[in-house]
Design a protein around this motif. Structure first.
Motif, PDB file in Angstrom:
ATOM      1  N   LYS A 234      75.799  30.847  71.396  1.00 28.73           N
ATOM      2  CA  LYS A 234      75.834  29.841  70.345  1.00 28.73           C
ATOM      3  C   LYS A 234      75.276  28.519  70.852  1.00 28.73           C
ATOM      4  N   LEU A 235      74.562  27.835  69.978  1.00 33.19           N
ATOM      5  CA  LEU A 235      74.055  26.494  70.273  1.00 33.19           C
ATOM      6  C   LEU A 235      74.862  25.480  69.474  1.00 33.19           C
ATOM      7  N   TRP A 236      75.237  24.368  70.140  1.00 28.60           N
ATOM      8  CA  TRP A 236      76.088  23.359  69.538  1.00 28.60           C
ATOM      9  C   TRP A 236      75.461  21.971  69.697  1.00 28.60           C
ATOM     10  N   ASP A 237      75.866  21.063  68.808  1.00 29.43           N
ATOM     11  CA  ASP A 237      75.416  19.675  68.896  1.00 29.43           C
ATOM     12  C   ASP A 237      76.636  18.773  68.698  1.00 29.43           C
ATOM     13  N   LEU A 238      76.935  17.957  69.714  1.00 24.87           N
ATOM     14  CA  LEU A 238      78.106  17.082  69.638  1.00 24.87           C
ATOM     15  C   LEU A 238      78.002  16.083  68.502  1.00 24.87           C
ATOM     16  N   ARG A 239      76.805  15.758  68.071  1.00 23.48           N
ATOM     17  CA  ARG A 239      76.633  14.803  66.973  1.00 23.48           C
ATOM     18  C   ARG A 239      77.104  15.394  65.647  1.00 23.48           C
ATOM     19  N   GLN A 240      77.217  16.685  65.578  1.00 25.53           N
ATOM     20  CA  GLN A 240      77.677  17.353  64.360  1.00 25.53           C
ATOM     21  C   GLN A 240      79.143  17.778  64.452  1.00 25.53           C
TER      22      GLN A 240
ATOM     23  N   GLN B 142      62.609  24.516  75.983  1.00 24.33           N
ATOM     24  CA  GLN B 142      61.950  25.284  74.934  1.00 24.33           C
ATOM     25  C   GLN B 142      62.640  26.622  74.703  1.00 24.33           C
ATOM     26  N   TYR B 143      63.251  27.172  75.758  1.00 20.90           N
ATOM     27  CA  TYR B 143      63.848  28.497  75.660  1.00 20.90           C
ATOM     28  C   TYR B 143      65.291  28.496  76.161  1.00 20.90           C
ATOM     29  N   LEU B 144      66.015  29.516  75.698  1.00 19.98           N
ATOM     30  CA  LEU B 144      67.310  29.874  76.258  1.00 19.98           C
ATOM     31  C   LEU B 144      67.171  31.240  76.917  1.00 19.98           C
ATOM     32  N   LEU B 145      67.690  31.359  78.130  1.00 16.94           N
ATOM     33  CA  LEU B 145      67.677  32.635  78.833  1.00 16.94           C
ATOM     34  C   LEU B 145      69.100  33.183  78.832  1.00 16.94           C
ATOM     35  N   ALA B 146      69.299  34.295  78.140  1.00 12.76           N
ATOM     36  CA  ALA B 146      70.631  34.882  77.994  1.00 12.76           C
ATOM     37  C   ALA B 146      70.690  36.208  78.738  1.00 12.76           C
ATOM     38  N   SER B 147      71.752  36.383  79.532  1.00 14.09           N
ATOM     39  CA  SER B 147      71.929  37.604  80.322  1.00 14.09           C
ATOM     40  C   SER B 147      73.242  38.256  79.934  1.00 14.09           C
ATOM     41  N   ALA B 148      73.153  39.506  79.502  1.00 16.20           N
ATOM     42  CA  ALA B 148      74.344  40.260  79.118  1.00 16.20           C
ATOM     43  C   ALA B 148      74.609  41.363  80.141  1.00 16.20           C
ATOM     44  N   VAL B 149      75.754  41.996  79.999  1.00 11.78           N
ATOM     45  CA  VAL B 149      76.179  43.036  80.934  1.00 11.78           C
ATOM     46  C   VAL B 149      75.117  44.128  81.053  1.00 11.78           C
ATOM     47  N   ASP B 150      74.889  44.575  82.276  1.00 16.75           N
ATOM     48  CA  ASP B 150      74.034  45.713  82.593  1.00 16.75           C
ATOM     49  C   ASP B 150      72.571  45.485  82.216  1.00 16.75           C
ATOM     50  N   ASN B 151      72.030  44.360  82.680  1.00 19.99           N
ATOM     51  CA  ASN B 151      70.586  44.098  82.651  1.00 19.99           C
ATOM     52  C   ASN B 151      69.994  43.890  81.265  1.00 19.99           C
ATOM     53  N   GLU B 152      70.791  43.465  80.324  1.00 21.18           N
ATOM     54  CA  GLU B 152      70.245  43.085  79.021  1.00 21.18           C
ATOM     55  C   GLU B 152      69.887  41.594  79.078  1.00 21.18           C
ATOM     56  N   VAL B 153      68.626  41.319  79.357  1.00 17.58           N
ATOM     57  CA  VAL B 153      68.151  39.947  79.548  1.00 17.58           C
ATOM     58  C   VAL B 153      67.154  39.614  78.451  1.00 17.58           C
ATOM     59  N   ARG B 154      67.404  38.507  77.759  1.00 16.70           N
ATOM     60  CA  ARG B 154      66.546  38.117  76.644  1.00 16.70           C
ATOM     61  C   ARG B 154      66.236  36.632  76.719  1.00 16.70           C
ATOM     62  N   GLN B 155      65.040  36.279  76.290  1.00 13.23           N
ATOM     63  CA  GLN B 155      64.640  34.882  76.184  1.00 13.23           C
ATOM     64  C   GLN B 155      64.545  34.515  74.710  1.00 13.23           C
ATOM     65  N   LEU B 156      65.245  33.457  74.330  1.00 15.33           N
ATOM     66  CA  LEU B 156      65.332  33.031  72.936  1.00 15.33           C
ATOM     67  C   LEU B 156      64.632  31.693  72.751  1.00 15.33           C
TER      68      LEU B 156
ATOM     69  N   VAL C  66      65.076  26.399  69.667  1.00 15.51           N
ATOM     70  CA  VAL C  66      65.143  25.657  68.409  1.00 15.51           C
ATOM     71  C   VAL C  66      65.929  26.396  67.332  1.00 15.51           C
ATOM     72  N   ASP C  67      65.847  27.733  67.315  1.00 10.02           N
ATOM     73  CA  ASP C  67      66.530  28.473  66.252  1.00 10.02           C
ATOM     74  C   ASP C  67      67.152  29.794  66.713  1.00 10.02           C
ATOM     75  N   GLY C  68      67.026  30.123  67.992  1.00 10.29           N
ATOM     76  CA  GLY C  68      67.663  31.323  68.510  1.00 10.29           C
ATOM     77  C   GLY C  68      66.907  32.611  68.292  1.00 10.29           C
ATOM     78  N   ARG C  69      65.695  32.539  67.749  1.00  4.57           N
ATOM     79  CA  ARG C  69      64.919  33.761  67.550  1.00  4.57           C
ATOM     80  C   ARG C  69      64.527  34.374  68.890  1.00  4.57           C
ATOM     81  N   LEU C  70      64.431  35.702  68.906  1.00  2.40           N
ATOM     82  CA  LEU C  70      64.061  36.410  70.129  1.00  2.40           C
ATOM     83  C   LEU C  70      62.608  36.136  70.469  1.00  2.40           C
ATOM     84  N   HIS C  71      62.369  35.696  71.697  1.00  3.08           N
ATOM     85  CA  HIS C  71      61.010  35.500  72.187  1.00  3.08           C
ATOM     86  C   HIS C  71      60.567  36.652  73.078  1.00  3.08           C
ATOM     87  N   LEU C  72      61.432  37.067  73.979  1.00  3.62           N
ATOM     88  CA  LEU C  72      61.120  38.167  74.890  1.00  3.62           C
ATOM     89  C   LEU C  72      62.389  38.945  75.213  1.00  3.62           C
ATOM     90  N   SER C  73      62.247  40.248  75.304  1.00  2.30           N
ATOM     91  CA  SER C  73      63.317  41.087  75.824  1.00  2.30           C
ATOM     92  C   SER C  73      62.785  41.740  77.097  1.00  2.30           C
TER      93      SER C  73
END
Length: 662
Positions: A489-495, A520-534, A537-544
């Motif tokens: 999740k992405l959060w903004d303290l101003r909101q 520009q990107y978020l790099l998310a790593s989940a259990v057992d090598n599920e690595v994705r780049q989002l 700005v909006d969380g859309r998948l850029h790379l798996s």
């Protein structure tokens, strides 16, 4: 020099190779290494590429499970059809099989079968392999008639004249099998009627067969199956899609001298041009061009990086017997020589990781448990936040911290904040005004650094506990959270973070999230090598990233950026491998294997960080896979190698051992 066939099957202590271990075998054509511990594609290919005559290679035995075909025959190709291997039992006895290790012309055959005939080959093997790499003791544990038959398939039957042993009616034409899917080992071009026997770990790598075929263009037979023209074409396509040959998309290897020469020539020509003339190359594109070309040249020269354990001398603390057990570490964001690490015993140590000297040290003396959270301030480079799993949070200033152990704990140079129970993560925002803490709860706490107060606790941010919380690198109010509830999740303290800006989900629990250096990107790593780049700005998948899972629900994966946001490094706690992938294409560039000297000394990845100041450098927090294992920080330099001995070493002056692949 005269060996043409080498059988290393069942050498369970064989894990990797020296770079030059095959350079003295110019006529070696057949090599078998079934059921070894070889696992690294890159170092294996680098060593095998020295075998200019190699045409047959085997890391596993594909055995036909259909009565009507043999492994070689049903694969088609240009090789002659082979008889069903089971028919060999009626015409070839065990004695003739064992005698395949005899001289033929000027060439020799070395295999484990030589032991059965009383030949002394171990001393000769030791001349071309490092100590502890070849072990004959486990061979007879696995020997059976299936192994006997498999040795006659493919080109291994050159050692016995099968044509004279078989009747003319034995050979028959086979219709080529249709190729479909992979059979358990990511092998796209192996028909499902074949089953694998005695596979080495390297066979479980994704796209193993295609990688080997593309990297060894002279190969005619791989794992008992012929390499056809269509196989080579498909392998080339797969390699370009999933692997990066050289960094920054360089296509050909160059020497450092050649690159420097070209640079000097272009610089000289550019000075000779008149003011109205434009140079023949673009200044915009050349800003990092030479640096990247130099990196590519160095990386292309060796697949074995320099690995070195960070050894902080106990004598710096007045205690020569003392050793640390690091549990978390962070590079300094602006001082290239500094690193801070926290230990399992609650100690906080600031070191110069270049000369391995302690800069500052604080002993917890029972005040802290394991230090799990560390974060440097950016505008105040002498300060950092440290948090322990007991919930204790402190701000330290290294200008006021004691340089050595004083025998008494002193609060000088530190500010204590309100506790955050079961803490796992802390992070400071870009203006050094606020920091966040998360842990084994569904809540996130916000602290004011200047006042030392906890401002607010955001409750029920996730449905399960929050592993990591990270501020963005440039927006002081934006932060991201990752949780085992499978959400990022992405959060903004101003909101007033009651609702996230967005939520993106994965199929497994999230272990790690971080922003790219430019946000520009978020790099998310989940259990057992599920690595994705989002897209941040909006969380859309850029790379798996195409990293094979192990099937373990306890294989916690962590990934970070390296070289700015050009590459990512990823490691997991059930594996001894760190993977380097291109952050723009997702292609795998290199695997770095952690393997201690000798059997039983495998290591796993607890955490890792890319060096913010040195391209293709990183540090890995690793631990041995054994009871009472110790933790250590291993520094990795992909741009440097250590002569002919490649691998891991605890000594700062010695080269790594050859039981470690690059």
């Amino acid at each position: 020099m005269q060996i043409h066939t080498l059988n290393l099957d069942f050498s369970t202590s064989l894990t990797s190779f020296q770079e030059d271990c095959f350079t003295c075998m110019p006529i070696l054509t057949c090599l078998s290494m079934c059921e070894t511990r070889v696992a690294n594609l890159w170092t294996t290919i680098a060593a095998l590429s020295k075998l200019s005559s190699l045409v047959e290679l085997r890391f596993q035995k594909w055995i036909c499970c259909n009565d009507s075909a043999s492994p070689s025959a049903s694969s088609g190709g240009n090789l002659e059809d082979q008889p069903d291997v089971r028919e060999l039992l009626t015409d070839i006895d065990e004695e003739s099989f064992l005698n395949q290790g005899t001289d033929e012309g000027t060439g020799n055959v070395f295999s484990f079968n030589d032991i059965a005939t009383g030949q002394q080959v171990q001393s000769m093997m030791e001349d071309s392999s490092d100590d502890n790499e070849v072990d004959f003791s486990s061979y007879w544990q696995e020997f059976d008639y299936m192994d006997l038959l498999a040795n006659f398939s493919s080109g291994w039957n050159r050692q016995v004249n099968l044509q004279s042993e078989l009747s003319s009616g034995t050979s028959r034409n086979k219709k080529e099998e249709s190729l479909h899917g992979s059979f358990g080992r990511h092998v796209a071009d192996v028909p499902s009627k074949y089953i694998s026997h005695h596979a080495s770990p390297i066979c479980f790598e994704k796209h193993y067969r295609e990688y080997m075929i593309a990297s060894l263009p002279n190969l005619k037979v791989l794992d008992n199956l012929p390499v056809r023209k269509i196989d080579s074409e498909r392998a080339a396509v797969t390699f370009s899609q999933y692997f990066e040959y050289l960094p920054y998309n360089r296509k050909h290897k160059e020497s450092v001298v050649s690159i420097l020469h070209k640079r000097e020539i272009k610089d000289t020509r550019s000075h000779m041009l008149s003011k109205n003339q434009k140079p023949s190359y673009s200044h915009g594109n050349s800003l990092y061009s030479y640096t990247r070309s130099l990196c590519a040249a160095k990386l292309g020269s060796s697949a074995w990086p320099l690995l070195h354990s960070l050894s902080v001398s106990g004598c710096d603390l007045g205690d020569g017997s003392r050793s640390f057990r690091p549990r978390q570490f962070e590079y300094h964001p602006s001082l290239s020589s500094l690193m801070v690490f926290g230990t399992l015993d609650g100690e906080v140590v600031v070191v110069n990781h270049e000369n391995e000297k302690v800069v500052r040290y604080v002993s917890s003396l029972g005040a802290m448990n394991s230090v799990l959270g560390l974060c440097w301030l950016k505008k105040y480079p002498s300060k950092f936040i440290a948090g322990s799993d007991s919930g204790l949070l402190k701000l330290y200033d290294i200008e006021h911290m004691p340089p050595t152990v004083t025998g008494m704990y002193s609060a000088a140079g530190s500010i204590t904040f309100d506790d955050f129970d079961q803490l796992t993560s802390v992070h400071v925002n870009s203006t050094d005004e606020l920091f966040l803490a998360s842990g084994y709860s569904k809540n996130v706490a916000l602290y004011d650094i200047n006042s030392g107060r906890r401002i607010q606790v955001f409750t029920d941010v996730h449905r399960e506990h929050i592993n990591v919380v990270k501020f963005s690198n440039h927006s002081p109010s934006v932060f991201a959270t990752s949780s085992f509830d499978q959400d990022v999740k992405l959060w903004d303290l101003r909101q007033k973070p009651i609702q996230p800006c967005y939520t993106t989900s994965v199929s497994r629990g999230n272990v790690m999230v971080c922003f790219s250096p430019d946000d520009q990107y978020l790099l998310a790593s989940a259990v057992d090598n599920e690595v994705r780049q989002l897209l941040a700005v909006d969380g859309r998948l850029h790379l798996s990233f195409d990293i094979a899972p192990t099937g373990s629900s306890q294989n916690y994966t962590r990934s970070y950026y390296m070289n700015g946001r050009d590459y990512i490094i990823s490691g997991s706690c059930d594996e001894h491998v760190v993977r380097v992938c291109c952050a723009q294409t997702g292609r795998r560039f290199r695997d770095i294997s952690l393997e201690g000297k000798g059997l039983g000394n495998s290591m796993y990845v607890q955490s890792l960080r890319g060096d913010p100041f040195r391209d293709f450098n990183m540090s890995i927090l690793a631990a041995y896979m054994r009871p009472n294992s110790r933790y250590e920080i291993v520094k990795v330099n992909l741009l440097a190698s250590c002569g002919n001995a490649k691998g891991y070493s605890k000594s700062r002056d010695s080269c790594p051992s050859t039981s470690m692949g690059g």
